[in-house]
Design a protein around this motif. Structure first.
Motif, PDB file in Angstrom:
ATOM      1  N   PRO A 162       0.819  -1.216   0.000  1.00 44.75           N
ATOM      2  CA  PRO A 162       0.000   0.000   0.000  1.00 44.75           C
ATOM      3  C   PRO A 162       0.848   1.258   0.000  1.00 44.75           C
ATOM      4  O   PRO A 162       1.931   1.300   0.599  1.00 44.75           O
ATOM      5  N   ILE A 163       0.370   2.280  -0.667  1.00 42.39           N
ATOM      6  CA  ILE A 163       1.057   3.565  -0.689  1.00 42.39           C
ATOM      7  C   ILE A 163       0.706   4.324   0.581  1.00 42.39           C
ATOM      8  O   ILE A 163      -0.475   4.413   0.949  1.00 42.39           O
ATOM      9  N   PRO A 164       1.689   4.848   1.292  1.00 44.29           N
ATOM     10  CA  PRO A 164       1.397   5.607   2.520  1.00 44.29           C
ATOM     11  C   PRO A 164       0.463   6.780   2.252  1.00 44.29           C
ATOM     12  O   PRO A 164       0.563   7.459   1.227  1.00 44.29           O
ATOM     13  N   ARG A 165      -0.464   7.010   3.194  1.00 44.00           N
ATOM     14  CA  ARG A 165      -1.405   8.124   3.104  1.00 44.00           C
ATOM     15  C   ARG A 165      -1.425   8.865   4.427  1.00 44.00           C
ATOM     16  O   ARG A 165      -1.162   8.272   5.481  1.00 44.00           O
ATOM     17  N   ASP A 166      -1.764  10.151   4.363  1.00 42.90           N
ATOM     18  CA  ASP A 166      -1.822  10.924   5.596  1.00 42.90           C
ATOM     19  C   ASP A 166      -3.191  10.764   6.264  1.00 42.90           C
ATOM     20  O   ASP A 166      -4.031   9.971   5.817  1.00 42.90           O
ATOM     21  N   LEU A 222       5.087   7.836  -3.998  1.00 42.42           N
ATOM     22  CA  LEU A 222       4.483   7.426  -5.259  1.00 42.42           C
ATOM     23  C   LEU A 222       5.404   7.737  -6.425  1.00 42.42           C
ATOM     24  O   LEU A 222       5.581   6.915  -7.344  1.00 42.42           O
ATOM     25  N   MET A 223       6.018   8.915  -6.408  1.00 42.92           N
ATOM     26  CA  MET A 223       6.929   9.306  -7.473  1.00 42.92           C
ATOM     27  C   MET A 223       8.105   8.338  -7.566  1.00 42.92           C
ATOM     28  O   MET A 223       8.517   7.921  -8.659  1.00 42.92           O
ATOM     29  N   ASP A 224       8.639   7.943  -6.410  1.00 40.93           N
ATOM     30  CA  ASP A 224       9.759   7.000  -6.388  1.00 40.93           C
ATOM     31  C   ASP A 224       9.351   5.646  -6.949  1.00 40.93           C
ATOM     32  O   ASP A 224      10.109   5.002  -7.685  1.00 40.93           O
ATOM     33  N   ARG A 225       8.148   5.204  -6.621  1.00 42.00           N
ATOM     34  CA  ARG A 225       7.688   3.899  -7.109  1.00 42.00           C
ATOM     35  C   ARG A 225       7.474   3.911  -8.619  1.00 42.00           C
ATOM     36  O   ARG A 225       7.821   2.950  -9.308  1.00 42.00           O
ATOM     37  N   VAL A 226       6.894   4.983  -9.128  1.00 42.47           N
ATOM     38  CA  VAL A 226       6.701   5.096 -10.574  1.00 42.47           C
ATOM     39  C   VAL A 226       8.051   5.106 -11.285  1.00 42.47           C
ATOM     40  O   VAL A 226       8.247   4.426 -12.306  1.00 42.47           O
ATOM     41  N   ALA A 227       9.009   5.849 -10.752  1.00 37.68           N
ATOM     42  CA  ALA A 227      10.328   5.962 -11.379  1.00 37.68           C
ATOM     43  C   ALA A 227      11.111   4.653 -11.332  1.00 37.68           C
ATOM     44  O   ALA A 227      11.994   4.417 -12.165  1.00 37.68           O
ATOM     45  N   SER A 228      10.789   3.799 -10.370  1.00 41.04           N
ATOM     46  CA  SER A 228      11.533   2.542 -10.224  1.00 41.04           C
ATOM     47  C   SER A 228      11.137   1.494 -11.256  1.00 41.04           C
ATOM     48  O   SER A 228      11.814   0.473 -11.407  1.00 41.04           O
ATOM     49  N   ASP A 231      -2.839   9.585 -15.248  1.00 40.89           N
ATOM     50  CA  ASP A 231      -2.795  10.667 -14.266  1.00 40.89           C
ATOM     51  C   ASP A 231      -3.033  10.100 -12.871  1.00 40.89           C
ATOM     52  O   ASP A 231      -4.044   9.437 -12.617  1.00 40.89           O
ATOM     53  N   LEU A 232      -2.099  10.392 -11.968  1.00 42.38           N
ATOM     54  CA  LEU A 232      -2.161   9.916 -10.594  1.00 42.38           C
ATOM     55  C   LEU A 232      -2.258  11.104  -9.642  1.00 42.38           C
ATOM     56  O   LEU A 232      -2.045  12.256 -10.050  1.00 42.38           O
ATOM     57  N   PRO A 233      -2.564  10.867  -8.382  1.00 47.17           N
ATOM     58  CA  PRO A 233      -2.655  11.978  -7.419  1.00 47.17           C
ATOM     59  C   PRO A 233      -1.363  12.779  -7.330  1.00 47.17           C
ATOM     60  O   PRO A 233      -0.269  12.271  -7.626  1.00 47.17           O
ATOM     61  N   GLY A 234      -1.494  14.029  -6.931  1.00 49.50           N
ATOM     62  CA  GLY A 234      -0.333  14.893  -6.758  1.00 49.50           C
ATOM     63  C   GLY A 234       0.216  15.461  -8.046  1.00 49.50           C
ATOM     64  O   GLY A 234       1.351  15.958  -8.085  1.00 49.50           O
ATOM     65  N   GLY A 235      -0.567  15.410  -9.134  1.00 49.82           N
ATOM     66  CA  GLY A 235      -0.109  15.957 -10.406  1.00 49.82           C
ATOM     67  C   GLY A 235       0.882  15.080 -11.130  1.00 49.82           C
ATOM     68  O   GLY A 235       1.500  15.514 -12.112  1.00 49.82           O
ATOM     69  N   LEU A 236       1.027  13.829 -10.701  1.00 49.82           N
ATOM     70  CA  LEU A 236       1.980  12.904 -11.311  1.00 49.82           C
ATOM     71  C   LEU A 236       1.318  12.150 -12.459  1.00 49.82           C
ATOM     72  O   LEU A 236       0.162  11.721 -12.352  1.00 49.82           O
ATOM     73  N   THR A 237       2.033  11.979 -13.566  1.00 52.10           N
ATOM     74  CA  THR A 237       1.566  11.186 -14.706  1.00 52.10           C
ATOM     75  C   THR A 237       2.616  10.144 -15.040  1.00 52.10           C
ATOM     76  O   THR A 237       3.810  10.462 -15.123  1.00 52.10           O
ATOM     77  N   THR A 238       2.195   8.910 -15.221  1.00 53.80           N
ATOM     78  CA  THR A 238       3.161   7.853 -15.555  1.00 53.80           C
ATOM     79  C   THR A 238       3.776   8.135 -16.925  1.00 53.80           C
ATOM     80  O   THR A 238       3.110   8.670 -17.819  1.00 53.80           O
ATOM     81  N   PRO A 239       5.040   7.768 -17.127  1.00 55.60           N
ATOM     82  CA  PRO A 239       5.774   8.164 -18.341  1.00 55.60           C
ATOM     83  C   PRO A 239       5.543   7.253 -19.546  1.00 55.60           C
ATOM     84  O   PRO A 239       6.492   6.850 -20.221  1.00 55.60           O
ATOM     85  N   GLY A 240       4.300   6.912 -19.838  1.00 53.63           N
ATOM     86  CA  GLY A 240       4.005   6.102 -21.016  1.00 53.63           C
ATOM     87  C   GLY A 240       3.710   6.967 -22.230  1.00 53.63           C
ATOM     88  O   GLY A 240       3.818   8.194 -22.178  1.00 53.63           O
ATOM     89  N   GLY A 251       4.226  -8.480 -14.481  1.00 57.64           N
ATOM     90  CA  GLY A 251       2.849  -8.852 -14.224  1.00 57.64           C
ATOM     91  C   GLY A 251       1.959  -7.645 -14.011  1.00 57.64           C
ATOM     92  O   GLY A 251       1.972  -6.685 -14.779  1.00 57.64           O
ATOM     93  N   TRP A 252       1.237  -7.688 -12.896  1.00 55.04           N
ATOM     94  CA  TRP A 252       0.265  -6.640 -12.611  1.00 55.04           C
ATOM     95  C   TRP A 252       0.829  -5.515 -11.735  1.00 55.04           C
ATOM     96  O   TRP A 252       0.062  -4.698 -11.212  1.00 55.04           O
ATOM     97  N   ASP A 253       2.147  -5.431 -11.591  1.00 54.31           N
ATOM     98  CA  ASP A 253       2.714  -4.437 -10.674  1.00 54.31           C
ATOM     99  C   ASP A 253       2.309  -3.006 -11.024  1.00 54.31           C
ATOM    100  O   ASP A 253       1.957  -2.217 -10.144  1.00 54.31           O
ATOM    101  N   THR A 254       2.371  -2.644 -12.316  1.00 54.06           N
ATOM    102  CA  THR A 254       2.036  -1.266 -12.688  1.00 54.06           C
ATOM    103  C   THR A 254       0.545  -1.009 -12.493  1.00 54.06           C
ATOM    104  O   THR A 254       0.149   0.064 -12.014  1.00 54.06           O
ATOM    105  N   PHE A 255      -0.270  -1.974 -12.854  1.00 64.78           N
ATOM    106  CA  PHE A 255      -1.712  -1.862 -12.673  1.00 64.78           C
ATOM    107  C   PHE A 255      -2.045  -1.697 -11.193  1.00 64.78           C
ATOM    108  O   PHE A 255      -2.813  -0.812 -10.807  1.00 64.78           O
ATOM    109  N   ASP A 256      -1.464  -2.566 -10.357  1.00 64.54           N
ATOM    110  CA  ASP A 256      -1.761  -2.524  -8.924  1.00 64.54           C
ATOM    111  C   ASP A 256      -1.289  -1.223  -8.287  1.00 64.54           C
ATOM    112  O   ASP A 256      -1.953  -0.679  -7.389  1.00 64.54           O
ATOM    113  N   LEU A 257      -0.144  -0.725  -8.743  1.00 61.38           N
ATOM    114  CA  LEU A 257       0.364   0.535  -8.212  1.00 61.38           C
ATOM    115  C   LEU A 257      -0.618   1.668  -8.503  1.00 61.38           C
ATOM    116  O   LEU A 257      -0.955   2.461  -7.613  1.00 61.38           O
TER     117      LEU A 257
END
Length: 260
Positions: free
Chosen positions: A4-8, A18-24, A33-42, A104-110
Motif C-alpha cells: 500500500p502507498i502511505p497516506r496521511d 508514489l513518485m519513487d515507485r513510478v520511477a523505479s 494521471d495519478l494523485p499529486g499531479g503525477l503522470t506515468t511516463p508512457g 505482471g500486474w505491478d504497474t496496474f496494482d500501483l
C-alpha cells in the motif's frame, strides 16, 4: 501484490513515495494521471478522445482486454462504470523482450492503489482472450479491446469470444493497413480505398515484432466486428494522416440493438 502507498490522516497519498515507485519501474506503456499531479511516463493512448468511448458509463460493467498498466480500466471507472474486470496475458514485449521488463500486474496494482480503487471496483486476472467465457467471467455491458487484435494468431476467434459476453457495445482499436503496409513499400503505401484486406506476418515483418501476426484495413476490421453479431458498426482512423507506422491505427465500435 504491491505494498500500500502511505497516506496521511486525510487519506492523501504520499506523493514523494508514489513518485519513487513510478520511477523505479523500467517501462510504462500507458500515461495515467495519478494523485499529486503525477503522470506515468508512457505514450499510449495516442488520443483518448479518438477512441470513441462514451463519456458516461454510469452503472455499467466493463471488460478491459489487454489492460497492461490499466489506463482504460481506470478511465472507465472515472466515467462511472460500476465494475471493470481487466485481463492480460503479458505476451507483448514490443518485439524487444530483453529491453522491457514486464512485472505482471505491478504497474496496474500501483495505479489502482494510488487512485484508491479496490477489488470490488476493478478486478484483474491473467488470462488469454481465447479463454473469455460467460461461465468464467459473467457478462459485460461494454468490452474494450485496445492494442490487442494484431497480436493474435486467431483474431476472429477472439472477437467471437468477446462478442459472446457483450450485451451492449464493443470497442476495438488496432493497427490498420490504410496508410502502411510492410509488403507494399511502407508508410504511404497501404490500402487507402476501403479494401477488404488483412495481412499476415509470420516472422515479425510488421514493426520487427514477432507477436504482430495480423493487421486489417479499417474496412476489414469493421466487417470482422459486424460478423460477430453487432447490429451497428462504425469506425475511424485515430490519426487521419499518420507519419509513422505506430500511428497507423483505427478504432471500430459495434453496438447491439442500437437506439434509433
Amino acid at each position: 501484490m504491491v505494498p500500500p502507498i502511505p497516506r496521511d490522516e486525510n487519506s492523501k497519498v504520499d506523493t514523494s513515495d508514489l513518485m519513487d515507485r513510478v520511477a523505479s519501474i523500467d517501462y510504462w506503456y500507458h500515461k495515467i494521471d495519478l494523485p499529486g499531479g503525477l503522470t506515468t511516463p508512457g505514450w499510449a493512448p495516442i488520443d483518448p478522445a479518438a477512441y470513441r468511448v462514451p463519456d458516461d458509463l454510469t452503472g455499467l460493467r466493463v471488460l478491459d482486454v489487454g489492460a497492461w498498466d490499466g489506463y482504460w480500466t481506470f478511465e472507465a471507472l472515472r466515467r462511472g462504470a460500476r465494475h471493470v474486470h481487466a485481463i492480460d496475458d503479458f505476451s507483448d514485449f514490443l518485439g524487444k523482450p530483453e529491453a522491457i521488463t514486464r512485472k505482471g500486474w505491478d504497474t496496474f496494482d500501483l495505479c489502482r492503489n494510488a487512485l484508491g480503487y479496490g477489488e470490488e471496483q476493478c478486478s484483474r486476472e491473467e488470462m488469454s482472450v481465447y479463454d473469455v467465457a460467460e461461465e468464467r467471467l459473467g457478462r459485460f455491458d461494454v468490452v474494450f479491446c485496445f492494442g490487442v487484435l494484431y497480436h493474435l494468431r486467431h483474431p476472429l476467434l477472439a472477437l467471437d469470444r468477446l462478442a459472446a459476453v457483450c450485451d451492449r457495445s464493443i470497442h476495438v482499436e488496432s493497427a490498420i493497413l490504410d496508410d502502411y503496409s510492410p509488403y507494399r513499400g511502407g508508410i504511404g503505401k497501404g490500402y487507402p480505398d476501403g479494401h477488404m484486406v488483412m495481412e499476415f506476418y509470420p516472422d515479425g515483418q510488421y514493426g520487427n515484432n514477432d507477436t504482430n501476426y495480423w493487421v486489417p484495413t479499417l474496412h476489414c476490421l469493421g466487417h470482422m466486428v459486424r460478423s460477430t453479431g453487432f447490429d451497428k458498426v462504425d469506425g475511424a482512423k485515430l490519426i487521419e494522416s499518420p507519419s509513422a507506422p505506430p500511428y497507423c491505427r483505427g478504432i471500430v465500435t459495434g453496438q447491439r440493438n442500437p437506439e434509433p
